[in-house]
Motif scaffolding. Structure first.
Motif, PDB file in Angstrom:
ATOM      1  N   MET A  82       0.831  -1.199   0.000  1.00  0.00           N
ATOM      2  CA  MET A  82       0.000   0.000   0.000  1.00  0.00           C
ATOM      3  C   MET A  82       0.876   1.264   0.000  1.00  0.00           C
ATOM      4  SD  MET A  82      -2.790   1.198   2.843  1.00  0.00           S
ATOM      5  CE  MET A  82      -1.501   1.616   4.013  1.00  0.00           C
ATOM      6  N   LEU A  83       1.891   1.284   0.862  1.00  0.00           N
ATOM      7  CA  LEU A  83       2.791   2.435   0.926  1.00  0.00           C
ATOM      8  C   LEU A  83       3.579   2.598  -0.364  1.00  0.00           C
ATOM      9  CD1 LEU A  83       4.148   2.072   4.567  1.00  0.00           C
ATOM     10  CD2 LEU A  83       2.697   3.919   3.690  1.00  0.00           C
ATOM     11  N   ARG A  84       3.990   1.491  -0.953  1.00  0.00           N
ATOM     12  CA  ARG A  84       4.733   1.545  -2.215  1.00  0.00           C
ATOM     13  C   ARG A  84       3.895   2.200  -3.306  1.00  0.00           C
ATOM     14  NH1 ARG A  84       5.150  -0.735  -6.944  1.00  0.00           N
ATOM     15  NH2 ARG A  84       3.441  -2.166  -6.576  1.00  0.00           N
ATOM     16  N   ARG A  85       2.631   1.821  -3.375  1.00  0.00           N
ATOM     17  CA  ARG A  85       1.730   2.414  -4.369  1.00  0.00           C
ATOM     18  C   ARG A  85       1.504   3.898  -4.100  1.00  0.00           C
ATOM     19  NH1 ARG A  85      -2.800  -2.291  -5.464  1.00  0.00           N
ATOM     20  NH2 ARG A  85      -1.294  -3.827  -6.191  1.00  0.00           N
ATOM     21  N   GLN A  86       1.336   4.251  -2.822  1.00  0.00           N
ATOM     22  CA  GLN A  86       1.145   5.658  -2.469  1.00  0.00           C
ATOM     23  C   GLN A  86       2.374   6.486  -2.848  1.00  0.00           C
ATOM     24  OE1 GLN A  86       0.194   5.820   1.695  1.00  0.00           O
ATOM     25  NE2 GLN A  86      -1.864   4.992   1.410  1.00  0.00           N
ATOM     26  N   LEU A  87       3.552   5.925  -2.620  1.00  0.00           N
ATOM     27  CA  LEU A  87       4.783   6.632  -2.971  1.00  0.00           C
ATOM     28  C   LEU A  87       4.881   6.835  -4.474  1.00  0.00           C
ATOM     29  CD1 LEU A  87       7.417   7.864  -1.892  1.00  0.00           C
ATOM     30  CD2 LEU A  87       8.475   5.626  -2.203  1.00  0.00           C
ATOM     31  N   HIS A  88       4.565   5.805  -5.240  1.00  0.00           N
ATOM     32  CA  HIS A  88       4.594   5.930  -6.694  1.00  0.00           C
ATOM     33  C   HIS A  88       3.625   7.013  -7.166  1.00  0.00           C
ATOM     34  CE1 HIS A  88       7.136   2.639  -8.382  1.00  0.00           C
ATOM     35  NE2 HIS A  88       7.056   2.247  -7.123  1.00  0.00           N
ATOM     36  N   GLU A  89       2.443   7.039  -6.573  1.00  0.00           N
ATOM     37  CA  GLU A  89       1.460   8.052  -6.955  1.00  0.00           C
ATOM     38  C   GLU A  89       1.936   9.453  -6.581  1.00  0.00           C
ATOM     39  OE1 GLU A  89      -2.347   7.060  -5.284  1.00  0.00           O
ATOM     40  OE2 GLU A  89      -2.382   5.106  -6.268  1.00  0.00           O
ATOM     41  N   ALA A  90       2.540   9.584  -5.399  1.00  0.00           N
ATOM     42  CA  ALA A  90       2.992  10.893  -4.928  1.00  0.00           C
ATOM     43  C   ALA A  90       4.149  11.438  -5.762  1.00  0.00           C
ATOM     44  CB  ALA A  90       3.408  10.810  -3.456  1.00  0.00           C
ATOM     45  N   VAL A  91       5.024  10.549  -6.211  1.00  0.00           N
ATOM     46  CA  VAL A  91       6.200  10.972  -6.971  1.00  0.00           C
ATOM     47  C   VAL A  91       5.872  11.113  -8.452  1.00  0.00           C
ATOM     48  CG1 VAL A  91       8.523  10.289  -7.692  1.00  0.00           C
ATOM     49  CG2 VAL A  91       7.814   9.991  -5.315  1.00  0.00           C
ATOM     50  N   GLY A  92       5.006  10.253  -8.945  1.00  0.00           N
ATOM     51  CA  GLY A  92       4.693  10.278 -10.369  1.00  0.00           C
ATOM     52  C   GLY A  92       5.942   9.980 -11.173  1.00  0.00           C
ATOM     53  N   HIS A  93       6.188  10.755 -12.204  1.00  0.00           N
ATOM     54  CA  HIS A  93       7.370  10.558 -13.052  1.00  0.00           C
ATOM     55  C   HIS A  93       8.415  11.630 -12.788  1.00  0.00           C
ATOM     56  CE1 HIS A  93       5.597   7.311 -15.310  1.00  0.00           C
ATOM     57  NE2 HIS A  93       4.487   8.010 -15.400  1.00  0.00           N
ATOM     58  N   ASP A  94       8.374  12.235 -11.591  1.00  0.00           N
ATOM     59  CA  ASP A  94       9.293  13.312 -11.253  1.00  0.00           C
ATOM     60  C   ASP A  94      10.145  12.915 -10.045  1.00  0.00           C
ATOM     61  OD1 ASP A  94      10.636  15.663 -10.837  1.00  0.00           O
ATOM     62  OD2 ASP A  94       8.858  16.849 -10.332  1.00  0.00           O
ATOM     63  N   PRO A  95      11.324  12.323 -10.266  1.00  0.00           N
ATOM     64  CA  PRO A  95      12.172  11.886  -9.155  1.00  0.00           C
ATOM     65  C   PRO A  95      12.532  13.016  -8.186  1.00  0.00           C
ATOM     66  CG  PRO A  95      13.010  11.047 -11.236  1.00  0.00           C
ATOM     67  CD  PRO A  95      11.898  11.999 -11.564  1.00  0.00           C
ATOM     68  N   ALA A  96      12.491  14.250  -8.624  1.00  0.00           N
ATOM     69  CA  ALA A  96      12.794  15.378  -7.736  1.00  0.00           C
ATOM     70  C   ALA A  96      11.794  15.453  -6.583  1.00  0.00           C
ATOM     71  CB  ALA A  96      12.799  16.684  -8.525  1.00  0.00           C
ATOM     72  N   ARG A  97      10.609  14.898  -6.784  1.00  0.00           N
ATOM     73  CA  ARG A  97       9.580  14.919  -5.736  1.00  0.00           C
ATOM     74  C   ARG A  97       9.912  13.991  -4.571  1.00  0.00           C
ATOM     75  NH1 ARG A  97       4.224  16.950  -6.125  1.00  0.00           N
ATOM     76  NH2 ARG A  97       3.927  15.320  -4.604  1.00  0.00           N
ATOM     77  N   LEU A  98      10.907  13.123  -4.738  1.00  0.00           N
ATOM     78  CA  LEU A  98      11.301  12.239  -3.642  1.00  0.00           C
ATOM     79  C   LEU A  98      11.760  13.027  -2.420  1.00  0.00           C
ATOM     80  CD1 LEU A  98      13.141   9.375  -5.516  1.00  0.00           C
ATOM     81  CD2 LEU A  98      11.099   9.156  -4.108  1.00  0.00           C
ATOM     82  N   SER A  99      12.233  14.243  -2.623  1.00  0.00           N
ATOM     83  CA  SER A  99      12.678  15.058  -1.493  1.00  0.00           C
ATOM     84  C   SER A  99      11.621  16.071  -1.055  1.00  0.00           C
ATOM     85  CB  SER A  99      13.987  15.771  -1.832  1.00  0.00           C
ATOM     86  OG  SER A  99      13.814  16.599  -2.958  1.00  0.00           O
ATOM     87  N   ASP A 100      10.437  15.977  -1.619  1.00  0.00           N
ATOM     88  CA  ASP A 100       9.335  16.864  -1.251  1.00  0.00           C
ATOM     89  C   ASP A 100       8.903  16.583   0.187  1.00  0.00           C
ATOM     90  OD1 ASP A 100       6.170  17.335  -1.175  1.00  0.00           O
ATOM     91  OD2 ASP A 100       7.064  18.677  -2.680  1.00  0.00           O
ATOM     92  N   ASP A 101       8.569  17.642   0.930  1.00  0.00           N
ATOM     93  CA  ASP A 101       8.173  17.494   2.340  1.00  0.00           C
ATOM     94  C   ASP A 101       6.984  16.560   2.540  1.00  0.00           C
ATOM     95  OD1 ASP A 101      10.210  19.105   3.235  1.00  0.00           O
ATOM     96  OD2 ASP A 101       8.975  20.918   3.327  1.00  0.00           O
ATOM     97  N   SER A 102       6.109  16.485   1.574  1.00  0.00           N
ATOM     98  CA  SER A 102       4.937  15.610   1.724  1.00  0.00           C
ATOM     99  C   SER A 102       5.269  14.151   1.405  1.00  0.00           C
ATOM    100  CB  SER A 102       3.801  16.090   0.818  1.00  0.00           C
ATOM    101  OG  SER A 102       4.167  15.968  -0.543  1.00  0.00           O
ATOM    102  N   VAL A 103       6.367  13.916   0.717  1.00  0.00           N
ATOM    103  CA  VAL A 103       6.739  12.563   0.295  1.00  0.00           C
ATOM    104  C   VAL A 103       7.717  11.912   1.281  1.00  0.00           C
ATOM    105  CG1 VAL A 103       7.862  11.229  -1.547  1.00  0.00           C
ATOM    106  CG2 VAL A 103       6.296  13.078  -2.130  1.00  0.00           C
ATOM    107  N   LEU A 104       8.557  12.718   1.922  1.00  0.00           N
ATOM    108  CA  LEU A 104       9.586  12.164   2.800  1.00  0.00           C
ATOM    109  C   LEU A 104       9.051  11.268   3.919  1.00  0.00           C
ATOM    110  CD1 LEU A 104      12.208  15.035   3.043  1.00  0.00           C
ATOM    111  CD2 LEU A 104      12.523  12.762   2.081  1.00  0.00           C
ATOM    112  N   PRO A 105       8.002  11.655   4.640  1.00  0.00           N
ATOM    113  CA  PRO A 105       7.505  10.746   5.699  1.00  0.00           C
ATOM    114  C   PRO A 105       7.035   9.399   5.142  1.00  0.00           C
ATOM    115  CG  PRO A 105       6.553  12.934   5.954  1.00  0.00           C
ATOM    116  CD  PRO A 105       7.282  12.921   4.641  1.00  0.00           C
TER     117      PRO A 105
END
Length: 71
Positions: free
Chosen positions: A17-40
């Protein structure tokens, strides 16, 4: 036809479930991996992956533990 995947425990269900949520949150933009909403989410997923791996290692080591001479 492939057999359905049945996780061994709730941790693996949560992991997926978390893996899918992370994929959705990041989309195709790896820069979003460091986004404050994605880090937790990413940190929780990392911790859960380690937890599941440790449990599997303990299980496999107890299953292949010491054998008696007659085995």
């Amino acid at each position: 036809m492939a057999e359905p995947y049945w996780p061994e425990d709730r941790s693996e269900v949560e992991l997926e479930m978390l893996r899918r949520q992370l994929h959705e949150a990041v989309g195709h933009d790896p820069a979003r991996l460091s986004d404050d909403s994605v880090l937790p989410l990413s940190r929780r997923l990392d911790a859960l992956i380690l937890e599941v791996q440790k449990r599997k290692m303990r299980t496999s080591s107890t299953m292949s533990g010491p054998r008696s001479v007659g085995d």
